[in-house]
Design an enzyme around this catalytic site. Structure first.
Site, short mmCIF file in Angstrom:
data_model
loop_
_atom_site.label_atom_id
_atom_site.label_comp_id
_atom_site.label_asym_id
_atom_site.label_seq_id
_atom_site.Cartn_x
_atom_site.Cartn_y
_atom_site.Cartn_z
N SER A 42 0.80 -1.24 0.00
CA SER A 42 0.00 0.00 0.00
C SER A 42 0.83 1.28 0.00
O SER A 42 0.29 2.35 -0.27
CB SER A 42 -0.93 0.02 1.20
N LYS A 80 0.66 3.29 -3.09
CA LYS A 80 -0.56 4.07 -3.40
C LYS A 80 -0.32 5.58 -3.33
O LYS A 80 -0.98 6.34 -4.03
CB LYS A 80 -1.68 3.69 -2.43
N TYR A 136 -2.54 -2.50 -10.73
CA TYR A 136 -2.56 -2.30 -9.27
C TYR A 136 -1.68 -3.33 -8.54
O TYR A 136 -0.83 -2.97 -7.72
CB TYR A 136 -4.01 -2.37 -8.78
N TYR A 186 -4.21 3.58 7.73
CA TYR A 186 -5.56 2.97 7.73
C TYR A 186 -6.39 3.56 8.88
O TYR A 186 -6.27 4.73 9.18
CB TYR A 186 -5.49 1.44 7.83
N VAL A 192 1.05 -3.92 3.79
CA VAL A 192 0.91 -5.23 4.46
C VAL A 192 2.18 -6.07 4.47
O VAL A 192 2.22 -7.09 5.14
CB VAL A 192 -0.20 -6.14 3.87
#
Ligand code: GLN
Length: 313
Positions: free
Chosen positions: A69, A72, A197, A249, A267
């Protein structure tokens, strides 16, 4: 001669890492992407890089891991550079969710059905669909090229084992993507978007790569080591704001209180953080807490922030 602060950090860093490692035992290495479960649960590494190019590193800082992530943040920046703010934010919102990173809940509950922000999976998959390029390969190539520039490392590449592992088991992400397609948010071929992705999530880095990438954000888009402007300042401002409000998050509020720095986790156990105008930071610690953030990595960043008095707030 190295500055006093980084000299002091260098001296203390091994102790802070040592004191943080035991926290890993109450975390768990991610296994929903089977290939990730091979990571050593009690590894912990960190690299800090300042604007003079001085490093401080400790622990398993040379370990390779996939960005997951963390990528991103940078695909968001590239999508903004490709499309501009108005287009991107017609497809993705600007608000934290309070839900897990792969939740679909609010997509149906809250109108107009666009992802809440670009750092949750639904938002990042949408962002992947906005990257320019004449083919899927060219889009992935542009992302990798951009990451190489930011990291000052021409050797970055995608870990194809992790990529394949997620391609085979990414059922939840696949359902999110088809849901977005059904809502008219995602345009293009869904499987191609997912390929883009999963590929950028699988780009391999070490702590020094993350530190260099975050240093560019810390310096408002200019790489202080080359003087090159890599990102327009406004887009860095947007990225840093999302990192502060949504980067960890649904533990972003607690992280803002305990650490007080813009950050983004993945992760694989990676965390990228920055001290505005001063430091880029890369951390890895594969065992995750129940919110999906590196258990020992977060503890280490809390220690650093407290000891060096780095909270922005
Ligand atoms: N590739 C991962 C996924 O989509 C990234 C998630 C994460 O790092 N939190 O599930």
């Amino acid at each position: 001669m190295a500055s006093v602060e980084i000299e002091d950090i260098r001296k203390q860093l091994p102790n802070w890492v040592k004191a943080s490692v035991p926290y890993a035992s109450s975390g768990k290495v991610a296994s929903y992407i089977p290939e990730l479960s091979k990571a050593p649960y009690d590894a912990l590494g960190i690299t800090l890089l300042n604007t003079n190019g001085e490093f401080a590193s400790a622990g398993s800082c040379e370990m390779n891991f996939t960005m997951q992530s963390i990528s991103k943040v940078f695909t968001l920046v590239l999508a903004l550079m490709d499309n501009g703010e108005e287009e991107v934010f017609s497809k993705v919102g600007m608000e934290p969710t309070g839900d897990n990173f792969n939740s679909m809940l609010k997509l149906e509950l809250v109108r107009p059905g666009i992802p809440f922000n670009p750092l949750i999976n639904a938002g990042a998959i949408t962002v992947s669909s906005l990257i320019h390029g004449s083919s899927q390969e060219e889009k992935s190539e542009r992302i990798l090229h951009f990451f190489k520039e930011l990291a000052g490392n021409d050797n970055l590449k995608c870990d194809t084992d992790v990529f394949r592992s997620e391609l085979d088991t990414g059922h939840l992400n696949r359902s999110i993507a088809y849901f977005l397609k059904g809502n008219g948010v995602l345009s293009g071929n869904v499987e191609e978007v997912l390929d883009i992705y999963f590929r950028h999530c699988s780009i391999v880095v070490n702590c020094a790569d993350l530190a260099r990438m975050s240093l560019v954000l810390a310096c408002d888009g200019t790489d202080p080591l080359t003087g090159k402007v890599l990102i327009p300042r406004r887009f860095v401002q947007i990225a840093k704001t999302f990192m502060t409000t949504c980067g960890m998050y649904n533990a972003s509020g607690e992280f803002a209180i305990q650490v007080g720095l813009p950050a983004k986790s993945g992760v694989s156990g990676g965390v990228l953080a920055l001290v505005p105008g001063r430091y880029g930071i890369g951390v890895v610690g594969p065992a995750l807490n129940d919110k999906g953030n590196s258990q020992a990595g977060v503890y280490l960043l809390e220690t650093l922030s407290r000891e060096v008095n780095w909270s922005m707030f």
